[in-house]
Design an enzyme around this catalytic site. Structure first.
Site, short mmCIF file in Angstrom:
data_model
loop_
_atom_site.label_atom_id
_atom_site.label_comp_id
_atom_site.label_asym_id
_atom_site.label_seq_id
_atom_site.Cartn_x
_atom_site.Cartn_y
_atom_site.Cartn_z
CB CYS A 191 -0.60 0.38 1.19
SG CYS A 191 -1.59 1.26 1.39
CB CYS A 202 -6.45 -0.28 7.99
SG CYS A 202 -5.94 -0.14 5.51
#
Length: 361
Positions: free
Chosen positions: A108, A205
């Site tokens: 990410c 997350c």
């Protein structure tokens, strides 16, 4: 402090998660006179109690927007759900389905956070981007590289090894030279007492309950086709019993195997080709060699055969000295001087010279 090398009043795009770190980073940059624009990603969706789809980080967006208003700079949201799903979540799923253990934060950071942040920074005429990571950026000998943050317990360089020279050249880390305790003090001193006491999330997350098996079951169509029953096998090839599908196990796992063998056994390896979970005693869990691909070098342009660096195979693992050899496939063969436990395919291997990040793979 890295920010002293750039001109005052230059415009900075501040990545804001709504948490204390990025918020204090914004406070520090504002105090130093920089012109900030805040941005928070809309990265993923979750289901609420009414089974309705809602933004998975809506609270973070609201918290970041509120702080930007209080500090007096504009704030944007950037919808990256499509890219996040197609790159980060897709890689996460594919790695598990292929018997590997992914590192979604490293993926990410390089592709979503820095890739899309720099695009937005250019559109908004920002000179730099800034985040709340605990790391330092050094520019020496025409190379940009990371140095561990002063707070060694919070150092995040391990997750940033993929960043390119171009990305590092456009990045500022305001928190690299201070500790987490100092960050909390700064928040409280600036009137953000609630923020200073805010707990940190340790989960992935997009998996807030930290149950990746549940996530895969809910997000992979026809999951049973990928999760076939197979054999538990010892390191000599003897069949010990049946397992419930490869992705339910990770290297180093001891609990939750669903099999009793009279002595503690650990997952030593996942054999995707034969759909076997290899079990062994604790001493069989260790090895001293890693083959690394997708190499990204920071401090040096190249690695010489025989170079030795302190190396980590997991974020929380202790660094161990290893010798590096360039292999014929463009990767690195890393030979440790000590046996290393639970080397896990798919994870990041990151190597350092003192506190400087040399590279990773």
């Amino acid at each position: 402090m890295q920010q002293l090398i750039i001109g005052m009043k230059e415009k900075i795009l501040m990545a804001m998660s709504g948490g204390i770190d990025s918020s204090v980073a914004a406070i520090l940059l504002m105090e130093q006179g920089y012109d900030l624009i805040g941005v928070t990603f809309t990265a993923f969706d979750v289901f609420n109690d009414n089974n309705e789809t809602v933004c998975g980080n809506s609270k973070a967006i609201n918290d970041a927007k509120k702080l930007a208003e209080q500090l007096g700079f504009e704030h944007h949201t950037l919808d990256v759900r499509k890219e996040f799903k197609n790159i980060v979540i897709s890689d996460f799923i594919n790695e598990y389905l292929n018997g590997r253990t992914p590192n979604p934060c490293a993926v990410c950071n390089y592709t979503i956070k820095w890739g899309l942040l720099l695009e937005l920074a250019n559109k908004l005429n920002c000179n730099y981007i800034a985040t709340g990571h605990y790391a330092q950026i050094i520019n020496e000998n025409n190379r940009y590289f990371l140095r561990k943050g002063v707070d060694v317990l919070k150092d995040q360089t391990y997750f940033l090894w993929r960043l390119s020279q171009e990305q590092l050249a456009k990045t500022i880390f305001p928190l690299g030279h201070i500790t987490k305790q100092e960050v909390r003090q700064i928040a409280e001193q600036n009137g953000f007492k609630v923020l200073s006491e805010k707990k940190e999330s340790q989960e992935i997350c997009f998996i807030p309950d930290n149950d990746y098996r549940k996530f895969l079951n809910e997000n992979v169509n026809n999951i049973n086709e990928y999760c076939q029953e197979g054999n538990f096998v010892d390191t000599q090839g003897k069949i010990l019993g049946k397992h419930a599908g490869l992705f339910n196990y990770t290297v180093g796992q001891r609990r939750g195997l669903g099999i009793a063998l009279g002595s503690p056994m650990y997952v030593v390896r996942l054999d995707k080709t034969n759909n076997n979970v290899i079990l062994g005693a604790k001493e069989e869990l260790s090895d001293n060699k890693v083959i690394a691909s997708e190499i990204n070098l920071m401090k040096y342009e190249k690695i010489n055969n025989g170079d030795e660096f302190q190396t980590r195979v997991r974020y929380r693992s202790k660094s161990s000295l290893a010798k590096f050899i360039n292999n014929s496939k463009g990767g690195l063969t890393i030979e440790f001087f000590d046996m290393i436990e639970s080397i896990t395919p798919g994870q990041s291997v990151v190597f350092y010279e003192d506190n400087d990040l040399v590279g990773g793979g």
